[in-house]
Design a protein around this motif. Structure first.
Motif, PDB file in Angstrom:
ATOM      1  N   HIS A   1      -4.610  -5.030   7.819  1.00 44.88           N
ATOM      2  CA  HIS A   1      -4.063  -4.383   6.619  1.00 44.88           C
ATOM      3  C   HIS A   1      -3.855  -5.407   5.498  1.00 44.88           C
ATOM      4  N   MET A   2      -3.390  -6.603   5.869  1.00 39.43           N
ATOM      5  CA  MET A   2      -3.149  -7.630   4.851  1.00 39.43           C
ATOM      6  C   MET A   2      -4.453  -8.047   4.177  1.00 39.43           C
ATOM      7  N   ASN A   3      -5.480  -8.330   4.986  1.00 43.87           N
ATOM      8  CA  ASN A   3      -6.766  -8.733   4.405  1.00 43.87           C
ATOM      9  C   ASN A   3      -7.411  -7.604   3.606  1.00 43.87           C
ATOM     10  N   LEU A   4      -7.206  -6.371   4.035  1.00 43.82           N
ATOM     11  CA  LEU A   4      -7.710  -5.230   3.260  1.00 43.82           C
ATOM     12  C   LEU A   4      -7.033  -5.199   1.897  1.00 43.82           C
ATOM     13  N   GLY A   5      -5.728  -5.477   1.862  1.00 40.30           N
ATOM     14  CA  GLY A   5      -5.028  -5.517   0.575  1.00 40.30           C
ATOM     15  C   GLY A   5      -5.527  -6.642  -0.314  1.00 40.30           C
ATOM     16  N   VAL A   6      -5.824  -7.800   0.257  1.00 43.25           N
ATOM     17  CA  VAL A   6      -6.317  -8.933  -0.535  1.00 43.25           C
ATOM     18  C   VAL A   6      -7.688  -8.617  -1.139  1.00 43.25           C
ATOM     19  N   VAL A   7      -8.565  -8.005  -0.338  1.00 42.46           N
ATOM     20  CA  VAL A   7      -9.898  -7.666  -0.842  1.00 42.46           C
ATOM     21  C   VAL A   7      -9.799  -6.606  -1.940  1.00 42.46           C
ATOM     22  N   ARG A   8      -8.948  -5.627  -1.748  1.00 39.54           N
ATOM     23  CA  ARG A   8      -8.784  -4.600  -2.787  1.00 39.54           C
ATOM     24  C   ARG A   8      -8.208  -5.200  -4.069  1.00 39.54           C
ATOM     25  N   MET A   9      -7.346  -6.204  -3.926  1.00 37.16           N
ATOM     26  CA  MET A   9      -6.837  -6.884  -5.113  1.00 37.16           C
ATOM     27  C   MET A   9      -7.973  -7.621  -5.810  1.00 37.16           C
ATOM     28  N   ALA A  10      -8.882  -8.233  -5.032  1.00 37.01           N
ATOM     29  CA  ALA A  10     -10.029  -8.918  -5.637  1.00 37.01           C
ATOM     30  C   ALA A  10     -10.951  -7.934  -6.339  1.00 37.01           C
ATOM     31  N   LEU A  11     -10.996  -6.682  -5.838  1.00 36.69           N
ATOM     32  CA  LEU A  11     -11.793  -5.644  -6.492  1.00 36.69           C
ATOM     33  C   LEU A  11     -11.034  -4.982  -7.641  1.00 36.69           C
ATOM     34  N   ASN A  12      -9.821  -5.490  -7.923  1.00 38.39           N
ATOM     35  CA  ASN A  12      -8.968  -4.988  -9.005  1.00 38.39           C
ATOM     36  C   ASN A  12      -8.458  -3.579  -8.738  1.00 38.39           C
ATOM     37  N   ASP A  13      -8.444  -3.179  -7.465  1.00 43.62           N
ATOM     38  CA  ASP A  13      -7.878  -1.889  -7.074  1.00 43.62           C
ATOM     39  C   ASP A  13      -6.427  -2.152  -6.640  1.00 43.62           C
ATOM     40  N   LEU A  14      -5.554  -2.348  -7.645  1.00 40.32           N
ATOM     41  CA  LEU A  14      -4.220  -2.865  -7.365  1.00 40.32           C
ATOM     42  C   LEU A  14      -3.332  -1.860  -6.634  1.00 40.32           C
ATOM     43  N   GLU A  15      -3.452  -0.585  -6.935  1.00 41.93           N
ATOM     44  CA  GLU A  15      -2.602   0.411  -6.273  1.00 41.93           C
ATOM     45  C   GLU A  15      -2.905   0.482  -4.779  1.00 41.93           C
ATOM     46  N   LEU A  16      -4.201   0.568  -4.420  1.00 41.25           N
ATOM     47  CA  LEU A  16      -4.556   0.599  -2.998  1.00 41.25           C
ATOM     48  C   LEU A  16      -4.236  -0.730  -2.319  1.00 41.25           C
ATOM     49  N   ALA A  17      -4.369  -1.808  -3.077  1.00 42.65           N
ATOM     50  CA  ALA A  17      -4.010  -3.114  -2.517  1.00 42.65           C
ATOM     51  C   ALA A  17      -2.527  -3.140  -2.156  1.00 42.65           C
ATOM     52  N   LYS A  18      -1.694  -2.611  -3.039  1.00 42.73           N
ATOM     53  CA  LYS A  18      -0.255  -2.572  -2.771  1.00 42.73           C
ATOM     54  C   LYS A  18       0.054  -1.711  -1.551  1.00 42.73           C
ATOM     55  N   VAL A  19      -0.675  -0.598  -1.406  1.00 40.97           N
ATOM     56  CA  VAL A  19      -0.454   0.285  -0.254  1.00 40.97           C
ATOM     57  C   VAL A  19      -0.784  -0.454   1.047  1.00 40.97           C
ATOM     58  N   SER A  20      -1.927  -1.134   1.089  1.00 39.95           N
ATOM     59  CA  SER A  20      -2.335  -1.847   2.302  1.00 39.95           C
ATOM     60  C   SER A  20      -1.347  -2.956   2.652  1.00 39.95           C
ATOM     61  N   LEU A  21      -0.900  -3.679   1.651  1.00 42.44           N
ATOM     62  CA  LEU A  21       0.031  -4.780   1.910  1.00 42.44           C
ATOM     63  C   LEU A  21       1.390  -4.262   2.371  1.00 42.44           C
ATOM     64  N   LYS A  22       1.818  -3.114   1.861  1.00 41.95           N
ATOM     65  CA  LYS A  22       3.074  -2.532   2.335  1.00 41.95           C
ATOM     66  C   LYS A  22       2.958  -2.075   3.783  1.00 41.95           C
ATOM     67  N   VAL A  23       1.793  -1.550   4.143  1.00 42.03           N
ATOM     68  CA  VAL A  23       1.578  -1.167   5.551  1.00 42.03           C
ATOM     69  C   VAL A  23       1.659  -2.406   6.450  1.00 42.03           C
ATOM     70  N   ALA A  24       1.061  -3.510   5.998  1.00 39.90           N
ATOM     71  CA  ALA A  24       1.140  -4.758   6.764  1.00 39.90           C
ATOM     72  C   ALA A  24       2.584  -5.194   6.943  1.00 39.90           C
TER      73      ALA A  24
END
Length: 429
Positions: free
Chosen positions: A261-284
């Motif tokens: 979940h953490m790495n998924l959030g980091v990749v989504r942040m790199a893709l500038n998908d900040l909302e989904l990145a925040k969701v993944s990092l909160k799940v982590a």
């Protein structure tokens, strides 16, 4: 005692109280006199045969002695046991010696038969190495199939500890015996990933997934895709999308795997998908509330979203989890600096320099703090220290140019600006 016709002895149990007395007196109760008083002298009879005064007086009736019974223990004389050795004993000793000799001879002869050629033809070192017991401390990791699970665990610990050469040695031994051992293939892929050798890491982890599609293996494949080199922006985005798919597959296989979940959030942040990145990092963080990397990266997401208060909160929480977190301290200082809180920013950068005295970005930001306080000379000192640690620090070079420009040293300022552009042509502070 003297009677009418002369002196006569007193009777038993009577005695003459005084010399020359004419009458006998009776002995007190429980006392006696006369020959029976000899019994009281028997244990103490003197060597010359003379009675003691007390007993002699009672025997001669010039006194009395107490009539008591005395018990005395007289031990029996010690018994000495002696046994004479016979010929039977000699036969037993001889038989024992012969049996022991024959046994040792048989053992020695068998060992000699096995080693005589080695002794004859081999060198001295080889002979002693073979004859001496095996060294129990010798490194046999990866050589015993029965210890494979333990060896794989040791490989993981060695990689976490940064002892990559030791890990590779055990990996090679296991793969030489079992080329398709999935955990070992994955471990070798992780080592290549750490070294940045993506072309070598990819086929290894793909082989491991083919034999056992563990979610941890999918996470490693996602990291390889995310960090693979690229030449164009489209290639970079393709790599990140493939990594996203790998991490999503890992989270579906194991919903509790926080690292996925953490790495998924980091990749989504790199893709500038900040909302989904925040969701993944909160799940982590739901899976592991004190997961430093998740705390740090969700702080970066909030900072990019312009939510500085939330970013600072997560950075402070990450620092509580990892006290010597250089990146978290530095970014917290940057947030304070952007808000104009120079004192708090300076404290953060100073903590960074406690962790790493040669941290070039922190030295450069300390120079910026001095500039904000109107102390250009001290600022240049910090910039020079930053360049001493990192000669390619374009921000430090450019800021020295700014100081020179403020001093109206146009030539020196231009030289520094041109040098900064030489290192980074698209630099625009």
């Amino acid at each position: 005692a003297a009677g009418a016709g002369g002196c006569t002895p007193c009777a038993d149990f009577f005695f003459s109280a005084k010399d020359g007395a004419t009458a006998c007196e009776a002995c007190p109760a429980n006392h006696l006199s006369g020959p029976t008083a000899w019994a009281f002298e028997t244990p103490r009879m003197r060597s010359d045969g003379r009675l003691s005064d007390l007993v002699g007086g009672a025997v001669n009736r010039s006194g009395c002695i107490e009539n008591v019974t005395t018990w005395m223990f007289i031990p029996d004389p010690p018994v000495v046991f002696q046994r004479v050795l016979t010929m039977q004993d000699a036969y037993i000793v001889a038989a024992t010696f012969i049996v022991t000799f024959v046994f040792l001879y048989r053992v020695g002869a068998t060992h000699w038969k096995n080693q005589q050629l080695l002794l004859k033809y081999a060198g001295g070192d080889t002979f002693y190495e073979t004859m001496l017991p095996e060294d129990e401390d010798a490194d046999r990791r990866g050589m015993d199939p029965r210890m494979e699970k333990h060896d794989v665990l040791q490989i993981s610990e060695a990689i976490k500890g940064g002892n990559l050469e030791d890990a590779e040695m055990v990996i090679e031994r296991i793969l030489e015996r079992d080329p398709d051992q999935p955990e070992t293939l994955h471990a070798q892929a992780v080592v290549h990933l750490i070294y940045g050798e993506m072309d070598k890491a990819r086929p290894l982890v793909e082989r491991a997934i083919k034999h056992n599609a563990k979610p941890q293996f999918m996470v490693t494949l996602g990291l390889i895709n995310a960090r693979s080199p690229w030449e164009t922006e489209e290639q970079r985005l393709d790599n990140l999308r493939r990594a996203t798919q790998d991490f999503e597959l890992a989270t579906r296989k194991d919903l509790t795997l926080a690292v996925a979940h953490m790495n998924l959030g980091v990749v989504r942040m790199a893709l500038n998908d900040l909302e989904l990145a925040k969701v993944s990092l909160k799940v982590a963080l739901d899976k592991e509330p004190e997961y430093y990397k998740a705390l740090y990266n969700i702080a970066l997401v909030h900072a990019r979203m312009g939510k500085r208060s939330e970013a600072k909160r997560y950075l402070k929480e990450s620092i509580k989890v990892k006290h010597r977190a250089l990146d978290a301290q530095f970014n917290l200082g940057m947030l304070f600096l952007r808000e104009g809180d120079v004192d708090e920013a300076e404290q953060c950068f100073m903590k960074c320099l406690v962790i790493n005295t040669r941290h070039s970005p922190s030295l450069c930001k300390m120079g910026n703090v001095q500039m904000l306080r109107g102390k250009p000379k001290r600022a240049v000192e910090k910039y020079l220290l930053a360049l001493e640690s990192d000669p390619d620090n374009v921000e430090a070079i450019s800021n020295i140019g700014v100081v020179e420009w403020a001093k109206r040293h146009a030539v020196e300022a231009e030289q520094h600006f041109l040098l900064a552009l030489k290192f980074k042509p698209d630099y625009y502070p």
